[in-house]
Enzyme design. Structure first.
Site, mmCIF file in Angstrom:
data_model
loop_
_atom_site.group_PDB
_atom_site.id
_atom_site.type_symbol
_atom_site.label_atom_id
_atom_site.label_comp_id
_atom_site.label_asym_id
_atom_site.label_seq_id
_atom_site.Cartn_x
_atom_site.Cartn_y
_atom_site.Cartn_z
ATOM 1 N N TRP A 175 51.807 39.138 47.659
ATOM 2 C CA TRP A 175 50.757 38.765 46.701
ATOM 3 C C TRP A 175 51.345 37.708 45.760
ATOM 4 C CZ3 TRP A 175 50.576 39.837 41.267
ATOM 5 C CH2 TRP A 175 49.373 39.426 40.670
ATOM 6 N N ASP A 340 33.093 36.000 38.742
ATOM 7 C CA ASP A 340 34.029 36.872 39.461
ATOM 8 C C ASP A 340 33.802 38.332 39.072
ATOM 9 O OD1 ASP A 340 36.865 37.830 40.494
ATOM 10 O OD2 ASP A 340 36.668 35.756 41.187
ATOM 11 N N ASP A 341 34.775 39.154 39.343
ATOM 12 C CA ASP A 341 34.744 40.599 39.140
ATOM 13 C C ASP A 341 34.279 40.973 37.718
ATOM 14 O OD1 ASP A 341 35.268 43.256 39.488
ATOM 15 O OD2 ASP A 341 37.376 43.001 40.008
ATOM 16 N N ARG A 417 45.443 49.891 43.043
ATOM 17 C CA ARG A 417 44.542 49.266 42.073
ATOM 18 C C ARG A 417 43.374 50.223 41.757
ATOM 19 N NH1 ARG A 417 40.875 43.889 41.820
ATOM 20 N NH2 ARG A 417 41.851 42.918 40.047
ATOM 21 N N LYS A 450 31.969 35.371 47.049
ATOM 22 C CA LYS A 450 33.413 35.467 47.230
ATOM 23 C C LYS A 450 33.664 36.893 47.696
ATOM 24 C CE LYS A 450 37.728 35.348 44.572
ATOM 25 N NZ LYS A 450 38.304 35.021 43.261
ATOM 26 N N TRP A 451 34.049 37.055 48.950
ATOM 27 C CA TRP A 451 34.214 38.382 49.572
ATOM 28 C C TRP A 451 35.684 38.773 49.445
ATOM 29 C CZ3 TRP A 451 30.636 40.984 53.266
ATOM 30 C CH2 TRP A 451 31.201 42.118 53.851
ATOM 31 N N ASP A 452 35.955 39.708 48.552
ATOM 32 C CA ASP A 452 37.333 40.102 48.233
ATOM 33 C C ASP A 452 37.662 41.441 48.893
ATOM 34 O OD1 ASP A 452 39.805 40.071 46.993
ATOM 35 O OD2 ASP A 452 39.035 39.940 44.948
ATOM 36 N N ASN A 454 40.927 44.109 48.007
ATOM 37 C CA ASN A 454 42.159 44.099 47.226
ATOM 38 C C ASN A 454 43.208 45.135 47.567
ATOM 39 O OD1 ASN A 454 42.286 41.987 45.040
ATOM 40 N ND2 ASN A 454 40.172 42.650 44.871
ATOM 41 N N CYS A 498 38.552 36.282 50.791
ATOM 42 C CA CYS A 498 39.628 36.540 49.831
ATOM 43 C C CYS A 498 40.110 37.956 50.089
ATOM 44 C CB CYS A 498 39.053 36.403 48.419
ATOM 45 S SG CYS A 498 40.152 36.895 47.088
ATOM 46 N N ASP A 520 46.299 34.112 44.500
ATOM 47 C CA ASP A 520 46.043 34.318 43.070
ATOM 48 C C ASP A 520 47.036 33.534 42.226
ATOM 49 O OD1 ASP A 520 43.840 35.860 43.314
ATOM 50 O OD2 ASP A 520 44.863 37.781 43.042
HETATM 51 C C1 DGJ Z 1 41.665 39.271 43.562
HETATM 52 C C2 DGJ Z 1 41.235 37.847 43.725
HETATM 53 O O1 DGJ Z 1 42.168 37.136 44.471
HETATM 54 C C3 DGJ Z 1 41.033 37.235 42.351
HETATM 55 O O2 DGJ Z 1 40.739 35.886 42.460
HETATM 56 C C4 DGJ Z 1 39.958 37.996 41.651
HETATM 57 O O3 DGJ Z 1 38.745 37.829 42.345
HETATM 58 C C5 DGJ Z 1 40.315 39.460 41.537
HETATM 59 N N1 DGJ Z 1 40.659 40.016 42.833
HETATM 60 C C6 DGJ Z 1 39.182 40.242 40.955
HETATM 61 O O4 DGJ Z 1 39.405 41.588 40.947
#
Ligand code: DGJ
Length: 695
Positions: A175, A340-341, A417, A450-452, A454, A498, A520
């Site tokens: 990351w 964003d989030d 997270r 933006k499909w994240d 994490n 993403c 990021d």
């Molecule tokens: C991870 C993404 O890479 C960031 O750009 C952002 O969208 C955060 N998640 C939001 O939680």
């Protein structure tokens, strides 16, 4: 000359791309063995090579010819690309050729097991406009009653000509440090590149480039492959003591087993490969062209200059705060505004609310429509962040459906997270995700998602399901299916892939998204290395790159605005800083930079990319497009006495004169390519320059 020739006497297939050939033959034991992957061959040359390809023999002493899909069984001792177990406990395969067919450059070779009702089809596809060869496998259980256990089913095995040594180039990271390019000699060993995370991963990317140790950026033979898959994967590179170098790869990691039900067929993802003689640069350009012609859905469309709120507001997202950013973004010339989030449910931090996909009423009392309308009124597109595969345990969704997540009996549910992974392999979960996304896009006039994603998978179980490991495949397929459905129903919708930055960048996700959030880490100095690695496979058009605040939030490094812009201009430019804290001078400079980017965007996004320098002190890329050539050069720091440049350019007409569109200086094409472009870099650290030449 047709793409494909079959020579029945030798049972030899010759596949031809514009500049390369690929040949395989069927041996007397009905194994499909590798003959050639490299320079273009005439049919006579292919026949001659096929004569010398070692016949069936024992891989014990390395004399057997390499198989196109290395199986298990008999005297095979290398890493298997196909491992099956039949209901009576028998393992491995013994082949009987079952014919072949071809259509429009797509060859299928069918192999049946001699005794068991298993059919495997090897697929090859070539195009008229690309040297990339696509390969994949299908496995079919033709039994009417009994299942077949599949322990491994790779998409393809690749084989190199015998050379003294080989070197492998690959991408590693984590990351905030994705796509670090590494080059190392190939040991006499099995070297495994893998992700066991359920995602492509930040840590390794399913792309490799092999050369004999002598290739450079613009010369030498390079064989490169990339797997089109966004879940777990494994590629095993094998150099044996006899000097044979092969690699086999596909979806899934070791230890998984899948049960193939009677009548069922399993398709593996495409594993694509390209051979070039022009070094790593030519290999990258071949990949970029292939991505444009055969992977992306909208390659001709300029990627808009986007603004993203993440670094500016974090989870503190509300209507007034976003509206202030919207106004400033519009002044800069931004074309797409992405919230964003933090806009939904109880999502005021990463601890709660994920899964509850309705606008937070305290933050958006009238929903998102007023903000979306304001963005549209200012002439921008409206985008929204989503993370459809995940849930916070502290959410209404999880309270209602605790069984929807990946989990196992008597095991913890490991949070990362503060979130868990939804099991999208479940039809009900998959249907739910599609339904809310579809509604969201409709109701809020959303142009861009933006499909994240994490976190990786842990405790990846599916209690009650007879074949729980299937989720490793089916989850990813559901992601694909949801996106495919959304795009079919909302043709104007564009999507950014993403996964906590660049954790899901691969040819599979790019077949259904438009760009990737690269990392990021938005520090411009770190980005030079990240972008260098990313560019090995992916074109600039899909490389999301933002200009953010200084000092950088991740590294605390201070850099000038111009340097940050010049680095981000090498991809799909975005802005991600807190614009409410930027001075008037900064806003003015940024608006000029955005305007410059729009002027050079056709070259950056649709031109042909050359990595012109990367010697530590100076990194430079150039984009050739029609009669234009755009150079971006960055010099993070330089020792005393080091004057970077002149920079030798490529792909110009030696007889033409090129004019610098900003200074008016003129140069002859021949001089620019032989002696180079003088670089007028500002003094000091973090120096950069953009030069826009036109014929
Ligand atoms: C991870 C993404 O890479 C960031 O750009 C952002 O969208 C955060 N998640 C939001 O939680």
């Amino acid at each position: 000359m047709p793409h494909l020739l079959f020579e029945p006497h030798q049972r030899l297939w010759l596949l031809r791309t514009p500049a390369t050939s690929y040949a395989v033959r069927l041996d007397e034991d009905d194994n499909v063995r590798h003959v050639h992957w490299g320079a273009a061959l005439t049919p006579a040359q292919a026949r001659e090579l096929a004569e010398r390809t070692p016949p069936a023999g024992s891989s014990f002493d390395g004399t057997a010819g390499a198989e196109e899909l290395a199986g298990e069984g008999g005297a095979r001792f290398g890493p298997p690309g196909l491992q099956v177990r039949f209901a009576d406990g028998t393992r491995g395969v013994e082949w009987r050729y079952a014919g072949h067919d071809d259509e429009d450059g797509h060859l299928r070779i069918h192999l049946d097991d001699r005794h068991y009702p298993l059919r495997v089809t090897l697929h090859y596809r070539v195009y008229e406009d690309s040297d990339v060869i696509e390969r994949w496998t299908t496995v079919e259980n033709r039994d009417e009653r009994l299942p077949i256990t599949v322990q491994r089913c790779d998409s393809a095995s690749w084989t190199l000509p015998r050379r003294r040594d080989y070197r492998v180039s690959h991408l590693v990271g984590g990351w905030n440090s994705e796509f670090q390019l590494r080059r190392a000699g190939v040991p006499v060993a099995e070297t495994v590149f893998t992700s066991r995370r359920g995602m492509t991963s930040h840590h390794a990317n399913p792309w490799l480039a092999l050369d004999d140790g002598t290739a450079g950026e613009e010369h030498g033979e390079v064989w490169s492959t990339a797997l089109a898959w966004s879940g777990s994967w494994r590629i095993t590179l094998h150099r044996d003591p006899a000097g044979r170098t092969t690699w086999t790869g596909g979806h899934g990691h070791e230890g998984l087993t899948w049960s193939l039900a009677p009548g069922e067929t399993l398709d593996t993802p495409v594993f694509a490969g390209v051979f070039t003689t022009g070094g790593f640069g030519a290999a990258s350009r071949a990949w970029h062209a292939y991505v444009g012609r055969h992977v992306l859905a909208h390659p001709g469309e300029p990627r808009p200059v986007l603004y993203n709120s993440w670094e500016a507001t974090g989870f503190d997202v509300d209507e007034a705060g976003q509206a202030a950013l919207v106004a400033r973004a519009a002044r800069l010339g931004v074309e797409l505004f992405v919230v964003d989030d933090g806009w939904f449910g109880g999502r005021v931090s990463d601890r709660a609310g994920l899964g509850d996909w309705t606008p937070n009423p305290d933050r958006f009392p009238h929903g998102l429509r007023p903000l979306s309308a304001e963005v549209h009124r200012l002439g921008m597109l409206f985008g929204l962040w989503v993370e459809p595969e995940m849930v916070n345990p502290d959410s209404d969704l999880y309270r209602a459906h605790p069984d929807w997540v990946l989990h196992m009996a008597h095991r913890d549910r490991t949070e990362m997270r503060h979130q868990l992974v939804l099991n999208l392999a479940r039809p009900d979960t998959c249907e739910w995700a599609h339904a809310w996304l579809d509604r969201l896009v409709d109701e809020h006039d959303i142009d861009f998602l933006k499909w994240d994603a994490n976190r990786p998978f842990t405790e990846a179980g599916w209690p009650g399901h007879p074949d729980p490991d299937r989720l490793w495949i089916e989850h990813t397929r559901s992601v694909y299916q949801i996106i495919d459905r959304l795009r079919a129903d909302h043709p104007g919708l564009r999507i950014e892939a993403c996964a906590g930055g660049g954790g899901r960048a691969d040819l599979g996700i790019l077949a259904r998204t438009d760009q990737v959030w690269t990392s990021d880490n938005t520090d411009a100095v770190d980005r030079i290395g990240i972008q260098h690695g990313f560019s090995q496979l992916f074109p600039a058009q899909v490389m999301g790159a933002w200009v953010t605040d200084s000092p950088n939030v991740a590294t605390a490094r201070e850099t000038p605005l111009r340097f940050r812009f010049h680095v981000a201009m090498a991809g799909a430019l975005g802005v991600g800083g807190d614009l409410t804290s930027w001075t008037e001078d900064e806003l003015k400079e940024a608006a000029e930079m955005v305007a410059t980017y729009k002027r050079v965007r056709p070259a950056v996004q649709h031109g042909t990319a050359y990595r012109l320098a990367g010697d530590g002190a100076l990194t430079a890329v150039g984009y050739a497009h029609e009669d234009q050539f755009v150079v971006l050069a960055w010099c993070p720091s330089r020792p005393f006495g080091h004057e970077p440049g002149p920079l030798r350019l490529a792909a110009l007409d030696p007889d033409a004169t090129y004019r610098d569109q900003d200074t008016g200086a003129t140069y002859s094409g021949a001089v620019l390519m032989r002696s180079g472009l003088p670089l007028s870099l500002p003094k000091g650290d973090h120096a950069s320059v953009l030069v826009h030449l036109a014929r």
